[in-house]
Write an enzyme that holds these catalytic residues in place. Structure first.
Site, PDB file in Angstrom:
ATOM      1  N   CYS A 145      -2.753  29.886 -15.851  1.00 21.98           N
ATOM      2  CA  CYS A 145      -2.244  29.009 -16.343  1.00 21.98           C
ATOM      3  C   CYS A 145      -0.783  29.895 -18.027  1.00 21.98           C
ATOM      4  O   CYS A 145      -0.250  29.112 -18.165  1.00 21.98           O
ATOM      5  CB  CYS A 145      -2.495  27.792 -16.797  1.00 21.98           C
ATOM      6  SG  CYS A 145      -4.204  27.048 -16.365  1.00 21.98           S
ATOM      7  N   HIS A 153       1.884  24.803 -21.899  1.00 21.42           N
ATOM      8  CA  HIS A 153       1.216  24.840 -20.477  1.00 21.42           C
ATOM      9  C   HIS A 153       0.737  22.422 -20.246  1.00 21.42           C
ATOM     10  O   HIS A 153      -0.530  22.520 -21.503  1.00 21.42           O
ATOM     11  CB  HIS A 153       0.393  25.293 -20.246  1.00 21.42           C
ATOM     12  CG  HIS A 153      -0.884  25.376 -19.729  1.00 21.42           C
ATOM     13  ND1 HIS A 153      -0.367  24.975 -18.468  1.00 21.42           N
ATOM     14  CD2 HIS A 153      -1.910  25.451 -19.619  1.00 21.42           C
ATOM     15  CE1 HIS A 153      -1.255  25.294 -17.639  1.00 21.42           C
ATOM     16  NE2 HIS A 153      -2.525  25.061 -17.871  1.00 21.42           N
ATOM     17  N   ASN A 210      -2.097  19.215 -13.717  1.00 16.62           N
ATOM     18  CA  ASN A 210      -2.511  20.840 -13.952  1.00 16.62           C
ATOM     19  C   ASN A 210      -1.494  21.739 -13.535  1.00 16.62           C
ATOM     20  O   ASN A 210      -2.804  21.875 -12.236  1.00 16.62           O
ATOM     21  CB  ASN A 210      -3.399  21.200 -14.583  1.00 16.62           C
ATOM     22  CG  ASN A 210      -2.956  23.228 -15.212  1.00 16.62           C
ATOM     23  OD1 ASN A 210      -2.527  23.620 -14.871  1.00 16.62           O
ATOM     24  ND2 ASN A 210      -4.909  23.121 -15.749  1.00 16.62           N
TER      25      ASN A 210
HETATM   26  O1  UT7 Z   1      -5.550  24.939 -17.247  1.00 19.89           O
HETATM   27  C1  UT7 Z   1      -6.002  25.875 -18.051  1.00 19.89           C
HETATM   28  C2  UT7 Z   1      -7.304  25.742 -18.611  1.00 19.89           C
HETATM   29  N1  UT7 Z   1      -7.567  24.048 -18.634  1.00 19.89           N
HETATM   30  C3  UT7 Z   1      -7.844  23.514 -18.982  1.00 19.89           C
HETATM   31  O2  UT7 Z   1      -7.799  23.628 -20.479  1.00 19.89           O
HETATM   32  C4  UT7 Z   1      -8.808  22.709 -19.066  1.00 19.89           C
HETATM   33  C5  UT7 Z   1     -10.053  21.994 -20.541  1.00 19.89           C
HETATM   34  N2  UT7 Z   1     -10.983  21.271 -20.049  1.00 19.89           N
HETATM   35  C6  UT7 Z   1     -10.945  19.363 -19.705  1.00 19.89           C
HETATM   36  O3  UT7 Z   1      -9.380  19.668 -19.747  1.00 19.89           O
HETATM   37  C7  UT7 Z   1     -11.802  18.448 -20.083  1.00 19.89           C
HETATM   38  O4  UT7 Z   1     -12.610  19.825 -19.694  1.00 19.89           O
HETATM   39  C8  UT7 Z   1     -11.961  18.218 -18.541  1.00 19.89           C
HETATM   40  C9  UT7 Z   1     -10.795  17.258 -18.020  1.00 19.89           C
HETATM   41  C10 UT7 Z   1     -12.423  18.857 -17.648  1.00 19.89           C
HETATM   42  C11 UT7 Z   1     -13.432  17.114 -18.660  1.00 19.89           C
HETATM   43  O5  UT7 Z   1     -13.198  16.042 -19.832  1.00 19.89           O
HETATM   44  P1  UT7 Z   1     -14.171  16.125 -20.527  1.00 19.89           P
HETATM   45  O6  UT7 Z   1     -14.456  15.118 -21.229  1.00 19.89           O
HETATM   46  O7  UT7 Z   1     -14.896  17.385 -21.602  1.00 19.89           O
HETATM   47  O8  UT7 Z   1     -15.736  15.263 -19.431  1.00 19.89           O
HETATM   48  P2  UT7 Z   1     -16.739  16.412 -18.670  1.00 19.89           P
HETATM   49  O9  UT7 Z   1     -16.638  17.610 -18.508  1.00 19.89           O
HETATM   50  O10 UT7 Z   1     -17.589  16.710 -20.143  1.00 19.89           O
HETATM   51  O11 UT7 Z   1     -18.012  14.989 -18.147  1.00 19.89           O
HETATM   52  C12 UT7 Z   1     -17.925  13.811 -18.901  1.00 19.89           C
HETATM   53  C13 UT7 Z   1     -19.146  13.111 -18.205  1.00 19.89           C
HETATM   54  C14 UT7 Z   1     -20.156  13.913 -16.970  1.00 19.89           C
HETATM   55  O12 UT7 Z   1     -20.390  13.189 -16.833  1.00 19.89           O
HETATM   56  P3  UT7 Z   1     -22.254  12.725 -17.851  1.00 19.89           P
HETATM   57  O13 UT7 Z   1     -23.127  13.954 -17.613  1.00 19.89           O
HETATM   58  O14 UT7 Z   1     -21.440  12.445 -19.524  1.00 19.89           O
HETATM   59  O15 UT7 Z   1     -23.349  12.012 -16.792  1.00 19.89           O
HETATM   60  C15 UT7 Z   1     -19.358  14.293 -15.354  1.00 19.89           C
HETATM   61  O16 UT7 Z   1     -19.972  14.308 -15.023  1.00 19.89           O
HETATM   62  O17 UT7 Z   1     -17.759  12.585 -16.539  1.00 19.89           O
HETATM   63  C16 UT7 Z   1     -18.166  13.295 -15.482  1.00 19.89           C
HETATM   64  N3  UT7 Z   1     -17.155  13.772 -14.857  1.00 19.89           N
HETATM   65  C17 UT7 Z   1     -15.652  12.362 -13.970  1.00 19.89           C
HETATM   66  N4  UT7 Z   1     -16.441  11.550 -14.112  1.00 19.89           N
HETATM   67  C18 UT7 Z   1     -14.832  10.940 -13.097  1.00 19.89           C
HETATM   68  C19 UT7 Z   1     -16.292  15.021 -14.957  1.00 19.89           C
HETATM   69  N5  UT7 Z   1     -15.735  14.859 -14.906  1.00 19.89           N
HETATM   70  C20 UT7 Z   1     -15.252  13.635 -13.029  1.00 19.89           C
HETATM   71  C21 UT7 Z   1     -13.804  12.601 -12.465  1.00 19.89           C
HETATM   72  N6  UT7 Z   1     -14.195  11.020 -12.630  1.00 19.89           N
HETATM   73  N7  UT7 Z   1     -13.402  13.616 -12.214  1.00 19.89           N
END
Ligand code: UT7
Length: 336
Positions: A118, A263, A293
Site C-alpha cells: 500500500c 492511501h 483498496n
Molecule cells: O491497505 C492497507 C492496510 N489495510 C487496512 O488498513 C485494513 C485495516 N482493517 C480494516 O479495514 C478492518 O479491520 C476490516 C474492514 C478488514 C474489518 O473490519 P472490522 O470492523 O475490523 O471487522 P472485524 O474483522 O472485527 O469483524 C467483525 C465481524 C466478525 O464477526 P463476529 O466475529 O463479530 O461474529 C467478522 O467475522 O464481522 C465479520 N466479518 C464480516 N461480515 C460480513 C468480517 N468480514 C465480513 C464481511 N461481511 N465481509
C-alpha cells in the site's frame, strides 16, 4: 553542500478496468452484505480486471499514457521507470520492463520494480524524486498498478479480505521543477518488519524444499491473510505520525494543507485521520467508495481524480500518505 533542485509532478493519470463489481454481487459469492461492507469500509463498488484485456503492466501503461500526455512528454523521453505493485504479471521479471515494452520505449532506460504494497507508490515517488533532485535523470515515470481480483478467496472464508481490494492503476511523470518553491518538498519512508505476517500473501515462498509442490498441497496459503483489527490499529497511529513528520520538516501546520490524499485503505481510517489532523471535508480526498483498496494504485488514482476534478491547483500544498503491509508507511509533501 550545494542546494539540490526540486522535482515536481508534471503529469498524472489513471486507468481502471471497465467491470464494476458492486457489493450486491459479492453477496452472491460470500456470506457478506452491502450494509456490512459500507458500514465497516465505506466501499460501495470496486473494479475487477477482464482476463485477456487487462494486465498489471498494460493497465499501468494506460495510466502512464495519460500522465505523459499531461506532462507533454514523449514515451521515449522517459529516462527511468519505477513500477510499484504487489501483483506483478510474472513472478519474475518485474512489471517495469513489461510496461516499457507496452509503451514502445526503446531507449533502454532502467525499469525498477518496487515492492512496498500500500505504501508502494509513495516509496516509488520518493525514488524518482531522489534521481531527479540529484540531476541523474530529468524524466522519471512512476506507476502503481494492481490486479487483486484474480488472487482473492471469493468463497465465504475469504470475506474478511476479499470485499476490500480492487484493481486499477495510476501514474505520474516526475521532472525538475522550473518554478521557485514548487515541487516535492520532502518524502518520508518507514517500515517495521516485526509485523510482516499481519497482512501477507505467503506463497509461493522460495524457502521451501519444493515450492511448486508445496503450493499444490496448501492452496489456502495462496490467498491474502490480514489481521484486520491490528492493521487498523497501527494505521490510525502511523498515518497522522507520518503526515505530521512531513509538515514539521517543512514548517507547516495541518491547517496549511490544501489536500490530503491518503492511501484508500478504509473510509473509517481516513475519517479518523481527518479528525485527528483537524482537517475539513474539502481537504481530504476519498474515492474508496468506487474503487475499494487498490494498494499501490490507490494514491495515484486518487491524485489523478483530484487533479481532474479541479480540487488541486498549482501552488496548493498537497500531502500524500500511505500505510500497509510490511508494515510500511510513507508520506510526501508537495507544493503543487
Ligand atoms: O491497505 C492497507 C492496510 N489495510 C487496512 O488498513 C485494513 C485495516 N482493517 C480494516 O479495514 C478492518 O479491520 C476490516 C474492514 C478488514 C474489518 O473490519 P472490522 O470492523 O475490523 O471487522 P472485524 O474483522 O472485527 O469483524 C467483525 C465481524 C466478525 O464477526 P463476529 O466475529 O463479530 O461474529 C467478522 O467475522 O464481522 C465479520 N466479518 C464480516 N461480515 C460480513 C468480517 N468480514 C465480513 C464481511 N461481511 N465481509
Amino acid at each position: 553542500m550545494a542546494t539540490l533542485r526540486h522535482s515536481y509532478i508534471a503529469g498524472v493519470g489513471h486507468y481502471v478496468p471497465s467491470r464494476v463489481v458492486k457489493n450486491a454481487e459479492l453477496e452472491t459469492m460470500m456470506n457478506t452484505s452491502d450494509a456490512w461492507i459500507q458500514e465497516r469500509t465505506g466501499i460501495q463498488e470496486r473494479r475487477w480486471f477482464e482476463e485477456g484485456t487487462d494486465t498489471t503492466a498494460n493497465m499501468g501503461a494506460n495510466a502512464a499514457r495519460k500522465a505523459l500526455e499531461m506532462a507533454g512528454v514523449d514515451a521515449n523521453d522517459v529516462q527511468m521507470i519505477v513500477f510499484a505493485t504487489l501483483s506483478p504479471d510474472y513472478f519474475f521479471p518485474g512489471s517495469g520492463v513489461l510496461l516499457q515494452r507496452e509503451l514502445g520505449i526503446t531507449n533502454n532506460c532502467p525499469a525498477l520494480d518496487v515492492r512496498n504494497q500500500c505504501s508502494g507508490f509513495v516509496y516509488a515517488l520518493s525514488v524518482a524524486d531522489q534521481f531527479v533532485r540529484t540531476g541523474m535523470y530529468d524524466t522519471v515515470l512512476v506507476v502503481g498498478s494492481e490486479i487483486h481480483s484474480s488472487g482473492l478467496d471469493k468463497s465465504p472464508e475469504g470475506r474478511g479480505v476479499s470485499v476490500i481490494f480492487g484493481d486499477g492503476a495510476g501514474a505520474v511523470v516526475v521532472r525538475p521543477s522550473t518554478t521557485e518553491g514548487q515541487g516535492i518538498l520532502s518524502t518520508h519512508l518507514h517500515s517495521q518488519g516485526e509485523f510482516a505476517e499481519e497482512l501477507i500473501v505467503k506463497e509461493p515462498g522460495s524457502n521451501r524444499d519444493n515450492r511448486v509442490q508445496y503450493i499444490l498441497d496448501n492452496q489456502a496459503d495462496l490467498y491474502p491473510y490480514m489481521n484486520g483489527q491490528n492493521v487498523f490499529k497501527h494505521a490510525v497511529v502511523r498515518f497522522p505520525q507520518v503526515i505530521k513528520e512531513a509538515l514539521d520538516q517543512n514548517g507547516y501546520q495541518p491547517q496549511d494543507v490544501n489536500m490530503l490524499i491518503p492511501h484508500q485503505a478504509n473510509l473509517r481510517i481516513t475519517q479518523y485521520v481527518q479528525q485527528k489532523m483537524g482537517l475539513t471535508d474539502d481537504k481530504v480526498f476519498s474515492n474508496i467508495q468506487r474503487y475499494g483498496n487498490t494498494t499501490a494504485a490507490s494514491v495515484p488514482i486518487a491524485l489523478s481524480e483530484a487533479v481532474q476534478e479541479g480540487k488541486i491547483k498549482r501552488g496548493d500544498l498537497v500531502c500524500l500518505a500511505a500505510f500497509g503491509s510490511g508494515f510500511t508507511w510513507a508520506s510526501a509533501l508537495i507544493k503543487w
